[in-house]
Design a protein around this motif. Structure first.
Motif, PDB file in Angstrom:
ATOM      1  N   ARG A 168      73.312   0.426  29.255  1.00 52.90           N
ATOM      2  CA  ARG A 168      73.587   1.620  30.069  1.00 52.90           C
ATOM      3  C   ARG A 168      74.633   1.318  31.139  1.00 52.90           C
ATOM      4  O   ARG A 168      75.501   2.143  31.422  1.00 52.90           O
ATOM      5  N   TRP A 169      74.530   0.145  31.751  1.00 47.31           N
ATOM      6  CA  TRP A 169      75.541  -0.290  32.740  1.00 47.31           C
ATOM      7  C   TRP A 169      76.929  -0.271  32.108  1.00 47.31           C
ATOM      8  O   TRP A 169      77.874   0.277  32.681  1.00 47.31           O
ATOM      9  N   LEU A 225      69.663   0.121  38.069  1.00 47.69           N
ATOM     10  CA  LEU A 225      69.430  -0.331  36.700  1.00 47.69           C
ATOM     11  C   LEU A 225      68.724  -1.681  36.757  1.00 47.69           C
ATOM     12  O   LEU A 225      69.202  -2.609  37.403  1.00 47.69           O
ATOM     13  N   TRP A 265      77.904   1.352  29.444  1.00 46.57           N
ATOM     14  CA  TRP A 265      78.289   2.721  29.073  1.00 46.57           C
ATOM     15  C   TRP A 265      78.758   3.501  30.306  1.00 46.57           C
ATOM     16  O   TRP A 265      79.763   4.224  30.252  1.00 46.57           O
ATOM     17  N   MET A 266      78.057   3.352  31.421  1.00 46.39           N
ATOM     18  CA  MET A 266      78.467   4.042  32.642  1.00 46.39           C
ATOM     19  C   MET A 266      79.812   3.534  33.136  1.00 46.39           C
ATOM     20  O   MET A 266      80.624   4.293  33.674  1.00 46.39           O
ATOM     21  N   SER A 277      68.720  -2.737  30.503  1.00 38.97           N
ATOM     22  CA  SER A 277      69.585  -1.699  31.068  1.00 38.97           C
ATOM     23  C   SER A 277      71.067  -2.067  31.016  1.00 38.97           C
ATOM     24  O   SER A 277      71.907  -1.272  31.413  1.00 38.97           O
TER      25      SER A 277
END
Length: 368
Positions: A81-82, A73, A84-85, A78
């Motif tokens: 997204r980090w 990422l 969320w993951m 990003s």
């Protein structure tokens, strides 16, 4: 550089995920050194590896040896997204923060709040949080308070100096992770014929007494003076120092960071003495068999404390407090310490290996 640890998987009935932060400018070899050490700790701890590199370019991934199968990422875009993951990760995730300096000035309150939330989330998922050896810079509240709370919630939280540990309410002091690196060269003293200088470009040029001490030391020991660049922003200063000292200048220029690191370490492997005010210049120089010395006016305690943590004291000297002869005597004393340094460096490497082993055992136990 690809690590052999990639193939070591932690076998579980459900998939697992490790998150590791590896930000840093590709123009700083020292940052690459400690981020690579951080990655080594993360490799093989889960089925899936998620790496956040910030704005790091492709060469940064090659410098660190990020495996091809990792989820990488990039950029601040990003970060959602980090998060969320991390939120949707299976049970028992691993979160590894990057080693190095932690700025805790007033502009970092929001960042520390996010890091605290990440730490709490991983612990709620019965995972493991790892903070490799770090040093606190510019501490202010509430950033320091938030950082201390997050550190206390982490199963592994390490500090590379006693002052940082006290600020965070911690107790485990460990060697800087850069000391885990293996020597790139092991030339005997008889084959070492260089005195290397690498100074920060942001500092004023050294005075006449400093110049005389460097030149006289090189003459007395039959060494060539060379200036090198371990951080891109120091390149102009290295050129100026070479001119002032009558030495050779090795530029960074258009060389990519991977080749530049290899070239630097080849020079450190030929040096008997390396003079710098950059901590990881001296760390790499010592690992590659040169005598490290910090000789600048009003040196900070960062270098002396990091080396003191592995039992090496007296490598820093205030260049503003003596004449050329006294400065030369300090440099001469460092040249006689190579055997002593080697023992402490071996012990530091072993200590870091023990900590890494304990970290991996902690992860296995959490997933049992």
């Amino acid at each position: 550089m690809r690590s052999g640890k990639v193939g070591r998987r932690v076998h579980t009935h459900r998939p697992t995920r490790t998150f590791v932060s590896l930000t840093g400018p590709e123009g700083n070899i020292g940052d690459a050194l400690i981020r690579r050490g951080t990655l080594e700790w993360a490799l093989g701890t889960s089925d899936e590896l998620v790496v956040y590199t910030g704005a790091g370019p492709d060469v940064w991934l090659r410098q660190l040896g990020v495996p091809d199968e990792a989820v990488v990422l990039r950029s601040k875009r990003s970060v959602p997204r980090w998060l969320w993951m991390l939120l949707t990760a299976p049970q028992h995730p691993v979160l590894v923060f990057e080693a190095g300096e932690v700025p805790l000035d007033r502009g970092n309150v929001l960042r520390e709040l996010v890091f605290l939330a990440e730490t709490v989330l991983v612990r709620l998922k019965r995972g493991v949080v790892v903070r490799p050896p770090r040093g606190i810079r510019a501490p202010t509240d509430p950033a320091t308070w938030l950082h201390a709370r997050a550190a206390r919630l982490s199963q592994i939280a390490l500090w590379r100096d006693a002052k940082s540990a006290a600020l965070a309410g911690g107790s485990t002091i460990a060697p800087d992770i850069g000391f885990a690196a293996r020597p790139a060269a092991d030339a005997p003293n008889a084959a070492r014929d260089e005195l290397i200088v690498s100074l920060r470009g942001a500092r004023p040029m050294p005075n006449v007494e400093w110049m005389q001490a460097i030149r006289r030391t090189a003459e007395a020991e039959h060494l060539r003076i060379r200036t090198v660049v371990q951080v891109r922003e120091d390149e102009q200063r290295a050129r100026e120092l070479a001119d002032a000292l009558g030495g050779e200048f090795t530029p960074w220029g258009d060389t990519d960071a991977v080749a530049q690191e290899a070239r630097l370490r080849a020079h450190y492997g030929r040096a008997r003495l390396v003079v710098s005010d950059r901590m990881h210049v001296l760390v790499l120089a010592a690992i590659d068999g040169a005598a490290p010395a910090e000789l600048v006016p009003a040196p900070t305690q960062k270098i002396s404390e990091a080396f003191a943590a592995i039992g090496i004291r007296g490598i820093s000297h205030d260049a503003a407090t003596g004449d050329a002869e006294q400065l030369q005597q300090f440099l001469r004393a460092q040249l006689d310490r190579t055997s002593e340094l080697r023992g402490h460096l071996t012990a530091a490497r072993m200590r870091l290996a023990e900590i890494e082993h304990r970290m991996r055992e902690t992860i296995r136990a959490a997933r049992a």
